[in-house]
Design a protein around this motif. Structure first.
Motif, PDB file in Angstrom:
ATOM      1  N   ILE A  70      36.441 -11.772  32.860  1.00 55.95           N
ATOM      2  CA  ILE A  70      36.374 -12.383  34.021  1.00 55.95           C
ATOM      3  C   ILE A  70      34.753 -13.261  33.935  1.00 55.95           C
ATOM      4  CG2 ILE A  70      36.581 -12.197  36.416  1.00 55.95           C
ATOM      5  CD1 ILE A  70      38.443 -10.637  36.327  1.00 55.95           C
ATOM      6  N   VAL A  71      34.738 -14.340  34.233  1.00 55.07           N
ATOM      7  CA  VAL A  71      33.457 -14.390  33.898  1.00 55.07           C
ATOM      8  C   VAL A  71      33.550 -15.672  35.509  1.00 55.07           C
ATOM      9  CG1 VAL A  71      32.167 -16.885  33.103  1.00 55.07           C
ATOM     10  CG2 VAL A  71      33.946 -15.653  31.283  1.00 55.07           C
ATOM     11  N   HIS A  72      31.989 -15.473  35.760  1.00 60.66           N
ATOM     12  CA  HIS A  72      31.615 -15.157  36.969  1.00 60.66           C
ATOM     13  C   HIS A  72      30.194 -16.160  36.744  1.00 60.66           C
ATOM     14  CE1 HIS A  72      34.102 -11.867  39.048  1.00 60.66           C
ATOM     15  NE2 HIS A  72      33.560 -11.108  38.485  1.00 60.66           N
ATOM     16  N   HIS A  73      30.304 -17.563  37.526  1.00 61.75           N
ATOM     17  CA  HIS A  73      29.195 -17.917  37.731  1.00 61.75           C
ATOM     18  C   HIS A  73      28.219 -17.771  38.705  1.00 61.75           C
ATOM     19  CE1 HIS A  73      30.114 -21.234  34.657  1.00 61.75           C
ATOM     20  NE2 HIS A  73      30.174 -20.245  33.994  1.00 61.75           N
ATOM     21  N   ARG A  74      27.211 -17.011  38.620  1.00 65.56           N
ATOM     22  CA  ARG A  74      26.057 -16.701  40.049  1.00 65.56           C
ATOM     23  C   ARG A  74      24.338 -16.646  39.606  1.00 65.56           C
ATOM     24  NH1 ARG A  74      28.612 -14.859  44.387  1.00 65.56           N
ATOM     25  NH2 ARG A  74      30.831 -13.438  44.232  1.00 65.56           N
ATOM     26  N   LEU A  75      23.532 -16.731  40.073  1.00 63.00           N
ATOM     27  CA  LEU A  75      22.136 -17.192  40.140  1.00 63.00           C
ATOM     28  C   LEU A  75      21.545 -16.848  41.042  1.00 63.00           C
ATOM     29  CD1 LEU A  75      19.801 -18.565  38.273  1.00 63.00           C
ATOM     30  CD2 LEU A  75      20.587 -20.920  39.663  1.00 63.00           C
ATOM     31  N   ALA A  76      20.614 -15.798  41.304  1.00 62.12           N
ATOM     32  CA  ALA A  76      19.446 -15.058  42.512  1.00 62.12           C
ATOM     33  C   ALA A  76      18.708 -16.433  42.374  1.00 62.12           C
ATOM     34  CB  ALA A  76      18.888 -13.789  41.312  1.00 62.12           C
ATOM     35  N   ARG A  77      18.689 -16.315  43.964  1.00 65.87           N
ATOM     36  CA  ARG A  77      17.986 -16.927  45.063  1.00 65.87           C
ATOM     37  C   ARG A  77      16.570 -16.988  44.350  1.00 65.87           C
ATOM     38  NH1 ARG A  77      20.232 -21.572  47.087  1.00 65.87           N
ATOM     39  NH2 ARG A  77      21.650 -21.278  48.614  1.00 65.87           N
ATOM     40  N   ARG A  78      15.719 -15.785  44.161  1.00 64.02           N
ATOM     41  CA  ARG A  78      14.374 -15.068  43.698  1.00 64.02           C
ATOM     42  C   ARG A  78      14.673 -14.722  42.124  1.00 64.02           C
ATOM     43  NH1 ARG A  78      10.869 -18.168  46.784  1.00 64.02           N
ATOM     44  NH2 ARG A  78      11.290 -18.181  48.198  1.00 64.02           N
ATOM     45  N   TRP A  79      13.507 -15.032  41.417  1.00 61.19           N
ATOM     46  CA  TRP A  79      13.820 -13.635  40.324  1.00 61.19           C
ATOM     47  C   TRP A  79      11.820 -13.089  40.461  1.00 61.19           C
ATOM     48  CZ3 TRP A  79      15.451 -15.614  34.921  1.00 61.19           C
ATOM     49  CH2 TRP A  79      16.388 -16.061  35.138  1.00 61.19           C
ATOM     50  N   ARG A  80      11.776 -13.152  41.469  1.00 63.91           N
ATOM     51  CA  ARG A  80      10.613 -12.148  41.319  1.00 63.91           C
ATOM     52  C   ARG A  80       9.956 -12.280  42.740  1.00 63.91           C
ATOM     53  NH1 ARG A  80       3.923 -13.603  40.750  1.00 63.91           N
ATOM     54  NH2 ARG A  80       2.819 -11.578  40.488  1.00 63.91           N
ATOM     55  N   VAL A  81       9.686 -10.346  43.163  1.00 56.46           N
ATOM     56  CA  VAL A  81       8.941 -10.476  44.541  1.00 56.46           C
ATOM     57  C   VAL A  81       7.625  -8.970  44.329  1.00 56.46           C
ATOM     58  CG1 VAL A  81      10.186  -9.340  46.577  1.00 56.46           C
ATOM     59  CG2 VAL A  81      11.615 -10.906  45.621  1.00 56.46           C
ATOM     60  N   GLY A  82       6.650 -10.035  44.117  1.00 59.82           N
ATOM     61  CA  GLY A  82       5.677  -9.506  44.141  1.00 59.82           C
ATOM     62  C   GLY A  82       5.585  -9.168  42.774  1.00 59.82           C
ATOM     63  N   ARG A  83       5.202  -7.565  42.373  1.00 63.35           N
ATOM     64  CA  ARG A  83       5.811  -6.667  41.669  1.00 63.35           C
ATOM     65  C   ARG A  83       6.614  -6.773  40.818  1.00 63.35           C
ATOM     66  NH1 ARG A  83       0.169  -4.807  39.395  1.00 63.35           N
ATOM     67  NH2 ARG A  83      -0.746  -5.418  40.655  1.00 63.35           N
ATOM     68  N   VAL A  84       7.582  -7.268  41.549  1.00 64.00           N
ATOM     69  CA  VAL A  84       8.863  -6.878  41.309  1.00 64.00           C
ATOM     70  C   VAL A  84       9.985  -7.850  41.110  1.00 64.00           C
ATOM     71  CG1 VAL A  84      11.008  -6.066  41.673  1.00 64.00           C
ATOM     72  CG2 VAL A  84       9.301  -5.151  42.813  1.00 64.00           C
ATOM     73  N   LEU A  85      10.540  -8.312  39.349  1.00 63.60           N
ATOM     74  CA  LEU A  85      11.330  -9.274  38.643  1.00 63.60           C
ATOM     75  C   LEU A  85      12.620  -9.249  38.185  1.00 63.60           C
ATOM     76  CD1 LEU A  85       7.687  -8.965  37.192  1.00 63.60           C
ATOM     77  CD2 LEU A  85       8.129 -11.486  37.532  1.00 63.60           C
ATOM     78  N   LEU A  86      13.411  -9.938  38.350  1.00 60.12           N
ATOM     79  CA  LEU A  86      14.732  -9.467  37.569  1.00 60.12           C
ATOM     80  C   LEU A  86      14.604 -10.094  36.432  1.00 60.12           C
ATOM     81  CD1 LEU A  86      16.901 -10.349  40.937  1.00 60.12           C
ATOM     82  CD2 LEU A  86      16.025  -8.602  40.144  1.00 60.12           C
ATOM     83  N   ALA A  87      16.036  -9.740  35.420  1.00 57.69           N
ATOM     84  CA  ALA A  87      15.816 -10.816  34.443  1.00 57.69           C
ATOM     85  C   ALA A  87      17.393  -9.941  33.686  1.00 57.69           C
ATOM     86  CB  ALA A  87      14.758  -9.501  33.167  1.00 57.69           C
ATOM     87  N   GLY A  88      18.390 -10.737  32.857  1.00 60.88           N
ATOM     88  CA  GLY A  88      19.750 -10.370  32.521  1.00 60.88           C
ATOM     89  C   GLY A  88      19.995 -10.661  33.363  1.00 60.88           C
ATOM     90  N   GLY A 104      14.230  -1.910  52.012  1.00 58.53           N
ATOM     91  CA  GLY A 104      14.423  -3.442  51.566  1.00 58.53           C
ATOM     92  C   GLY A 104      13.526  -4.374  52.256  1.00 58.53           C
ATOM     93  N   THR A 105      12.443  -4.285  51.199  1.00 54.06           N
ATOM     94  CA  THR A 105      11.914  -5.654  51.582  1.00 54.06           C
ATOM     95  C   THR A 105      12.025  -6.814  51.634  1.00 54.06           C
ATOM     96  OG1 THR A 105      11.312  -6.005  48.727  1.00 54.06           O
ATOM     97  CG2 THR A 105      10.250  -4.149  49.888  1.00 54.06           C
ATOM     98  N   ALA A 106      11.592  -8.214  52.429  1.00 51.20           N
ATOM     99  CA  ALA A 106      12.136  -9.401  52.541  1.00 51.20           C
ATOM    100  C   ALA A 106      12.145 -10.221  51.468  1.00 51.20           C
ATOM    101  CB  ALA A 106      10.927 -10.178  53.606  1.00 51.20           C
ATOM    102  N   GLU A 107      12.923 -10.953  50.566  1.00 53.91           N
ATOM    103  CA  GLU A 107      13.102 -12.200  50.045  1.00 53.91           C
ATOM    104  C   GLU A 107      11.877 -12.440  49.970  1.00 53.91           C
ATOM    105  OE1 GLU A 107      15.531 -15.830  48.241  1.00 53.91           O
ATOM    106  OE2 GLU A 107      16.503 -13.997  50.368  1.00 53.91           O
ATOM    107  N   GLY A 108      11.164 -12.394  48.766  1.00 52.24           N
ATOM    108  CA  GLY A 108       9.973 -12.470  48.637  1.00 52.24           C
ATOM    109  C   GLY A 108       9.591 -14.136  47.469  1.00 52.24           C
ATOM    110  N   ALA A 109       8.336 -14.295  47.403  1.00 45.41           N
ATOM    111  CA  ALA A 109       7.617 -15.809  46.935  1.00 45.41           C
ATOM    112  C   ALA A 109       8.324 -15.566  45.253  1.00 45.41           C
ATOM    113  CB  ALA A 109       6.048 -15.643  46.359  1.00 45.41           C
ATOM    114  N   THR A 110       8.871 -15.895  45.341  1.00 42.47           N
ATOM    115  CA  THR A 110       9.673 -15.522  44.678  1.00 42.47           C
ATOM    116  C   THR A 110       9.103 -15.179  43.379  1.00 42.47           C
ATOM    117  OG1 THR A 110      10.755 -17.564  44.909  1.00 42.47           O
ATOM    118  CG2 THR A 110      11.806 -15.787  44.169  1.00 42.47           C
TER     119      THR A 110
END
Length: 549
Positions: A267-285, A537-543
């Motif tokens: 099943i194929v979904h198309h999604r994109l996170a609003r932020r990929w970086r919050v301070g020292r935390v980042l998302l990938a993949g 639950g840190t707030a959505e940051g700079a990304t």
């Protein structure tokens, strides 16, 4: 300094850990599972030339031994062949590999890497961060607190990291559904992948007649059937009927015997996170994006995330906070993935809307097939690697900049170069070491001994300019590069994307471009302007030719 914490031990997380280790950055990989991957031949990946080379460079394993490079590609509509591609130097073959084989190669490399600690049965449940680092807690038999310099969430579509940071993940659900079967059979196309639209034995609607056949080693094929929209259950009886009618339709005589090895529903979904970086935390993949319609491969983009992030994170780890550099990860990669998702959304009504395509694409069905092939072959807006042309790291107003066939921000061509020790290597082999690459185009250097030209002509001045750059750099020499005149100087990022091409040795422009590429240098003091928080639950940051002239 504390290690980087990577949450998730899939291909993206393991690739990132190895890429950081190559740049002397330690990491801890938290794997919520037992550390073993179930063999699933119905779960595969198609890797393009750049991502295949990335994994091979990091693991030292030739992936051709684990997967299969296609001999060709053909598109068919009803009984007619509408497009054929033979892979070679002009169009390198994609690599089709079972995901458990890919992950296994990465795990083997990680096991021998002193700078990577992989811990299994460790499920994340808490994230806390402050300007100096990140603290996380895992539960389970190995539950404990971990301290890190940065935290990278590579933990998939249901990312715990993303949820703990309260980052939105909007998009579309079930864009496509495919029934999947892996089977061993002798099909008419030896080593060729096949995309078949509207086969003559299927007449029950536009989405009922789209089949993709992709070969794997040992005579195994993965077959995908596009399913009609909806949530109808894919029963074993339905899947077996699809297998039998497809094999019969593709055979001029009796259908071949087959061994059914694995099945599934993709099943194929198309999604994109609003932020990929919050301070020292980042998302990938998949924690940051999901895509996959029309044959596009989300894993390819996840591996490119790891490649883009590793050298930036390594600079920040070794030399102090580089805020502009870390922010550029989100800017570049999110824009690249967003462009592919946008292209897919624009193509959906054309490719799935029946006769509507005639109003948009000249040639109707043939144009339709070309668009669909792009995603499978890694071409065009649906499939090509991202271009970082609008990157905040791109230098501005360089007087000596000249055009070459590679656009600034695009991946460079893999040409043969001479390294500083006089050895001949592939340019791609120098990627991922944390150093900028400076390449002088000097015809003749391939036939003259290095001692004759290394101290002549432009070389001493260029070597001095490279030594003075604000970031570590390696000087290489190439006989030629597509579209580049003699004495052109290329500046290339550690991940293999072109920064600029300069007309000769221009130390001031070279320094300006290099400084922009590393984000203007490390920031002084603490992480100014970075949002951090505590709790779960840190707030959505700079990304030697012309080089000696």
């Amino acid at each position: 300094m504390d290690p980087v914490i990577i949450v998730g031990a899939g291909p993206v997380g393991l690739t990132l850990a190895l890429a950081l280790a190559r740049q002397e950055v330690p990491s801890v990989v938290l794997d919520e599972g037992p550390g073993k991957d179930e063999p699933r031949l119905a779960r595969t990946a198609v890797l393009r030339e750049d991502t295949t080379a990335l994994v091979e460079r990091l693991t030292g394993t030739p992936l051709d031994e684990l997967g299969l490079r296609w001999a060709g590609w053909r598109s068919m509509r009803r009984k007619q062949v509408t497009n054929e591609v033979t892979f070679g130097d002009d169009e390198p073959a994609p690599l089709h590999i079972a995901q458990h084989e890919l992950t296994g190669a990465l795990r083997t490399a990680v096991a021998g890497e002193r700078l990577v600690k992989l811990t299994v049965d460790s499920r994340l449940d808490t994230v806390e961060q402050e300007p100096s680092g990140v603290t996380v807690h895992t539960r389970g038999p190995r539950g404990t607190w971990w301290r890190g310099s940065y935290l990278i969430g590579c933990d998939g579509p249901r990312s715990t990291v993303r949820k703990l940071l309260d980052i939105r993940f909007p998009g579309r659900t079930a864009v496509e559904r495919h029934a999947v079967a892996a089977l061993r059979a002798e099909l008419p196309w030896d080593g060729e992948a096949l995309f078949h639209r509207t086969p003559p034995w299927r007449t029950s609607g536009p989405s009922a007649g789209e089949i993709t056949g992709r070969p794997l080693p040992d005579g195994v094929w993965r077959l995908d059937w596009l399913l009609p929209p909806g949530k109808d259950l894919v029963t074993p009886e339905l899947l077996l009927a699809r297998v039998r009618e497809t094999l019969a339709g593709w055979s001029e005589g009796p259908p071949p015997a087959y061994d059914l090895l694995d099945t599934g529903v993709h099943i194929v979904h198309h999604r994109l996170a609003r932020r990929w970086r919050v301070g020292r935390v980042l998302l990938a993949g998949d924690a940051a994006h999901l895509l996959g319609a029309f044959g596009t491969q989300g894993l390819d983009e996840g591996l490119r995330d790891a490649d883009n992030l590793a050298w930036k994170l390594a600079l920040a780890w070794h030399h102090g906070p580089h805020e502009a550099l870390l922010d550029s990860y989100q800017t570049e990669r999110r824009a690249a993935v967003s462009g592919r998702l946008r292209a897919a959304d624009q193509a959906l009504p054309l490719l799935r809307g029946g006769s509507g395509i005639r109003a948009y694409v000249p040639g109707a069905a043939r144009g339709h097939d070309v668009l669909l092939s792009d995603g499978h072959l890694g071409r065009g807006p649906l499939g090509a690697p991202g271009l970082y042309d609008a990157s905040p790291l791109a230098p501005r107003h360089l007087e000596a900049e000249v055009p070459v066939e590679t656009l600034p921000g695009a991946p460079v061509e893999d040409v043969r170069v001479t390294a500083e020790d006089g050895s001949f290597v592939r340019l791609r082999d120098r990627f991922g070491r944390g150093a900028l690459l400076v390449v002088l185009i000097a015809p003749g250097t391939g036939v003259w001994e290095r001692r004759h030209w290394v101290g002549a002509g432009l070389m001493p001045r260029l070597a001095a300019a490279v030594t003075a750059l604000p970031s570590p750099a390696e000087l290489l020499v190439a006989e030629s590069y597509p579209g580049a005149a003699a004495h052109t100087v290329l500046l290339i990022r550690p991940d293999g994307h072109l920064v600029t091409a300069l007309n000769g040795v221009r130390p001031a422009d070279l320094y300006t471009a290099a400084e922009a590429t590393v984000g203007g240098g490390p920031a002084a003091g603490t992480d100014a302007g970075v949002e951090v928080g505590t709790g779960t639950g840190t707030a959505e940051g700079a990304t030697a030719g012309s080089a000696a002239k």
